[in-house]
Motif scaffolding. Structure first.
Motif, PDB file in Angstrom:
ATOM      1  N   ASP A   6       1.005  -0.596  -0.340  1.00 48.33           N
ATOM      2  CA  ASP A   6       0.195  -0.017  -0.174  1.00 48.33           C
ATOM      3  C   ASP A   6       1.339   1.216  -0.022  1.00 48.33           C
ATOM      4  OD1 ASP A   6      -2.205  -1.414   0.201  1.00 48.33           O
ATOM      5  OD2 ASP A   6      -2.037  -1.896   2.103  1.00 48.33           O
ATOM      6  N   LEU A   7       2.229   1.358   1.082  1.00 49.63           N
ATOM      7  CA  LEU A   7       2.734   2.328   0.802  1.00 49.63           C
ATOM      8  C   LEU A   7       3.484   2.629  -0.209  1.00 49.63           C
ATOM      9  CD1 LEU A   7       5.101   1.557   4.400  1.00 49.63           C
ATOM     10  CD2 LEU A   7       2.757   3.346   3.969  1.00 49.63           C
ATOM     11  N   HIS A   8       4.065   1.483  -1.339  1.00 58.51           N
ATOM     12  CA  HIS A   8       4.752   1.734  -2.719  1.00 58.51           C
ATOM     13  C   HIS A   8       3.591   2.203  -3.389  1.00 58.51           C
ATOM     14  CE1 HIS A   8       7.617   0.745  -6.144  1.00 58.51           C
ATOM     15  NE2 HIS A   8       6.237   0.081  -6.120  1.00 58.51           N
ATOM     16  N   VAL A   9       2.550   1.485  -3.209  1.00 58.73           N
ATOM     17  CA  VAL A   9       0.899   1.909  -4.649  1.00 58.73           C
ATOM     18  C   VAL A   9       1.123   3.566  -4.113  1.00 58.73           C
ATOM     19  CG1 VAL A   9      -1.170   2.174  -5.610  1.00 58.73           C
ATOM     20  CG2 VAL A   9       0.647  -0.310  -5.346  1.00 58.73           C
ATOM     21  N   GLY A  10       0.851   3.690  -3.060  1.00 54.58           N
ATOM     22  CA  GLY A  10       0.788   5.199  -2.817  1.00 54.58           C
ATOM     23  C   GLY A  10       1.966   6.433  -3.236  1.00 54.58           C
ATOM     24  N   GLN A  11       3.345   5.839  -2.772  1.00 55.85           N
ATOM     25  CA  GLN A  11       4.045   6.511  -3.628  1.00 55.85           C
ATOM     26  C   GLN A  11       4.151   7.035  -5.162  1.00 55.85           C
ATOM     27  OE1 GLN A  11       7.486   4.678  -2.125  1.00 55.85           O
ATOM     28  NE2 GLN A  11       7.701   5.095   0.176  1.00 55.85           N
ATOM     29  N   ARG A  12       3.695   5.628  -5.818  1.00 56.85           N
ATOM     30  CA  ARG A  12       3.666   5.665  -7.328  1.00 56.85           C
ATOM     31  C   ARG A  12       2.577   6.457  -7.446  1.00 56.85           C
ATOM     32  NH1 ARG A  12       7.606   4.381 -10.438  1.00 56.85           N
ATOM     33  NH2 ARG A  12       5.812   3.704 -12.284  1.00 56.85           N
ATOM     34  N   LEU A  13       1.547   6.803  -7.205  1.00 52.41           N
ATOM     35  CA  LEU A  13       0.307   7.410  -7.101  1.00 52.41           C
ATOM     36  C   LEU A  13       1.181   8.805  -6.624  1.00 52.41           C
ATOM     37  CD1 LEU A  13      -3.320   8.262  -7.333  1.00 52.41           C
ATOM     38  CD2 LEU A  13      -3.007   8.092  -4.911  1.00 52.41           C
ATOM     39  N   ARG A  14       1.461   9.710  -6.108  1.00 51.66           N
ATOM     40  CA  ARG A  14       1.651  10.517  -5.789  1.00 51.66           C
ATOM     41  C   ARG A  14       2.863  10.747  -6.889  1.00 51.66           C
ATOM     42  NH1 ARG A  14       6.051  13.658  -2.710  1.00 51.66           N
ATOM     43  NH2 ARG A  14       4.855  15.682  -2.146  1.00 51.66           N
ATOM     44  N   GLN A  15       3.838  10.233  -6.994  1.00 49.52           N
ATOM     45  CA  GLN A  15       5.054  10.501  -7.897  1.00 49.52           C
ATOM     46  C   GLN A  15       4.004  10.159  -9.355  1.00 49.52           C
ATOM     47  OE1 GLN A  15       6.999   6.920  -8.552  1.00 49.52           O
ATOM     48  NE2 GLN A  15       8.413   7.637 -11.205  1.00 49.52           N
ATOM     49  N   ARG A  16       3.411  10.257  -9.836  1.00 47.75           N
ATOM     50  CA  ARG A  16       2.851   9.889 -10.736  1.00 47.75           C
ATOM     51  C   ARG A  16       1.497  11.392 -11.310  1.00 47.75           C
ATOM     52  NH1 ARG A  16       3.315  10.165 -16.905  1.00 47.75           N
ATOM     53  NH2 ARG A  16       0.925  10.199 -17.359  1.00 47.75           N
ATOM     54  N   ARG A  17       1.096  11.685 -10.075  1.00 47.01           N
ATOM     55  CA  ARG A  17       0.108  12.963  -9.704  1.00 47.01           C
ATOM     56  C   ARG A  17       1.351  14.489 -10.107  1.00 47.01           C
ATOM     57  NH1 ARG A  17      -0.655  16.589  -6.145  1.00 47.01           N
ATOM     58  NH2 ARG A  17      -0.076  15.179  -4.331  1.00 47.01           N
ATOM     59  N   CYS A  18       2.213  14.229  -9.211  1.00 45.18           N
ATOM     60  CA  CYS A  18       2.600  15.031  -9.096  1.00 45.18           C
ATOM     61  C   CYS A  18       3.472  15.402 -10.690  1.00 45.18           C
ATOM     62  CB  CYS A  18       4.325  14.930  -7.709  1.00 45.18           C
ATOM     63  SG  CYS A  18       3.211  15.023  -6.593  1.00 45.18           S
ATOM     64  N   LEU A  19       4.039  14.457 -10.961  1.00 53.38           N
ATOM     65  CA  LEU A  19       4.991  14.193 -12.370  1.00 53.38           C
ATOM     66  C   LEU A  19       3.699  15.191 -13.515  1.00 53.38           C
ATOM     67  CD1 LEU A  19       7.524  11.530 -12.700  1.00 53.38           C
ATOM     68  CD2 LEU A  19       7.802  13.600 -13.435  1.00 53.38           C
ATOM     69  N   LEU A  20       2.125  15.206 -13.368  1.00 55.30           N
ATOM     70  CA  LEU A  20       1.469  15.255 -14.084  1.00 55.30           C
ATOM     71  C   LEU A  20       1.285  16.971 -13.702  1.00 55.30           C
ATOM     72  CD1 LEU A  20      -1.153  12.510 -15.122  1.00 55.30           C
ATOM     73  CD2 LEU A  20       1.006  13.598 -15.913  1.00 55.30           C
TER      74      LEU A  20
END
Length: 128
Positions: A6-20
């Motif tokens: 869940d931490l990894h998925v959340g980190q990837r979610l934030r990463q993609r959102r911020c990159l966009l």
């Protein structure tokens, strides 16, 4: 305590959102939930259901598999440092400084971008 997946998925979610350059509110609106729920997903406090992850992936224009990329057995146990094969730890890609650097890099034209990359590699070699 949040599960490592869940931490990894959340980190990837934030990463993609911020990159966009997308705010939590904008993503929440696209998904049809409150921004506080996005915060909980990104922190790993709440798990993302399969159907919600699918909608989020579509909103962020990535396949669902994106959220699990880079997850090795070692990373499931510990999300810090650099992997043995030299891969960057996921949390590095979440830092504002990293995201700002990536955005600035891709705003350069091709020739200055190549020179900048060469400079960065040279600096990294001399620092090692």
């Amino acid at each position: 305590m949040p599960h490592q997946v869940d931490l990894h998925v959340g980190q990837r979610l934030r990463q993609r959102r911020c990159l966009l350059g997308m705010t939590q509110q904008k993503l929440a609106d696209a998904v049809g939930i409150k921004f506080q729920q996005i915060q909980k997903y990104e922190s790993g406090a709440n798990r993302i259901s399969a159907s919600r992850l699918w909608v989020i992936a579509r909103s962020l224009e990535v396949p669902v598999s994106y959220f699990f990329e880079g997850m090795t057995d070692e990373e499931r146990a510990l999300h810090t440092g650099e992997t043995e094969d030299g891969m960057i730890a996921p949390e590095v890609l979440q830092q504002k400084e990293t995201i700002d650097l990536i955005r600035a890099y891709y705003n350069l034209k091709e020739e200055p971008r190549r020179r900048f990359l060469d400079l960065a590699k040279t600096l990294a070699d001399t620092a090692a």
